[in-house]
Design an enzyme around this catalytic site. Structure first.
Site: not given
Ligand code: OAD
Length: 230
Positions: A106, A199, A133, A88, A172
């Site tokens: 994404h 995490l 463009c 993502q 993550g």
């Molecule tokens: P989030 O910010 O929602 O979640 C991040 C996750 O990473 C959380 O569950 C944390 O616990 C975990 N985390 C943080 N630090 C970590 C570490 N050092 N090691 C392991 N895990 C860790 O991010 P995403 O789930 O990627 O979309 O978000 C999904 C989508 O929402 C993104 O692609 C973006 C956002 O809005 C768009 O912009 C379309």
């Protein structure tokens, strides 16, 4: 575990210095996603949106892949079966760590998209809405990022891989954003084993057969060692 599908989220790049979205101090606590991550926000204020992604592109250029990205690239190289990374993330840290089978569902910071004709090209470090463009000449340049309300890329390929997977691993990601948040149930319904490495327990943690909690740089290399030792 011949066929492995890995879903990564912002948490895998957190230890490279790139912010997550929903953690304390995450990007969505400082910016309104309606302003910077929707087609409506872009139509209202394209400069604000370009400034946001230009800043993220600059952060990404300064960041290096971490041990978790390198471990996944090693898995891709050394695993006897198939490995597909569905990310993502819009950064290019998987590729810079050496992975090649990567789907950016994404979109990507390093690509530009013409909102008028659909042409794509390599994004310059700083993009502006007035940039023409290279294909049609119109000033409708946007980052090649999938915003809320738009369809993620390559979903057919991803669905096929989830249907054939022996193991699905989410790393993550908070399990907040669909369709990615539904991949665990899709893969599990088709017979895959499922594992979460993150995490904090995600919103879909109970959908996984197993969940391990810690930092990506600790958990992912250890898990890759386990798989390659099988
Ligand atoms: P989030 O910010 O929602 O979640 C991040 C996750 O990473 C959380 O569950 C944390 O616990 C975990 N985390 C943080 N630090 C970590 C570490 N050092 N090691 C392991 N895990 C860790 O991010 P995403 O789930 O990627 O979309 O978000 C999904 C989508 O929402 C993104 O692609 C973006 C956002 O809005 C768009 O912009 C379309």
């Amino acid at each position: 575990m011949e066929k492995i599908v890995i879903l990564t989220g912002a948490g895998i790049s957190a230890e490279s210095g790139l912010g997550t979205f929903r953690d304390k101090d995450g990007l969505w606590t400082r910016y309104d996603l309606n302003d910077v991550a929707t087609p409506e926000g872009f139509a209202r204020n394209p400069s604000l949106v370009h400034d946001f992604y230009n800043a993220r592109r600059a952060n990404c250029a300064e960041a290096d892949p971490n041990a978790a990205h390198y471990a996944l690239a090693r898995l891709e190289r050394e695993h006897r079966g198939e490995v597909l990374i569905v990310t993502q993330n819009v950064d290019d840290l998987h590729e810079r760590a050496g992975a090649s089978a990567v789907i950016h569902m994404h979109g990507e910071l390093r690509r530009a998209l013409c909102a008028a004709c659909g042409h794509r090209w390599n994004a310059p470090a700083v993009m502006r809405a007035a940039d023409p463009c290279p294909a049609c000449g119109r000033a409708a340049t946007r980052p090649d990022i999938v915003w809320f309300g738009e369809f993620p890329y390559r979903m057919e390929r991803i669905d096929r891989a989830l249907g054939a997977a022996d193991l699905f691993v989410a790393i993550g990601t908070s399990g907040n954003v669909y369709p990615a948040a539904g991949f665990v149930r899709e893969a599990r319904a088709m017979g895959a084993m499922t594992l979460e490495l993150t995490l904090d327990p995600s919103d879909s943690a109970t959908d996984f057969h197993e969940a391990r909690h810690g930092t990506a740089t600790e958990l992912v290399p250890a898990w890759v060692d386990e798989i390659l030792a099988c």
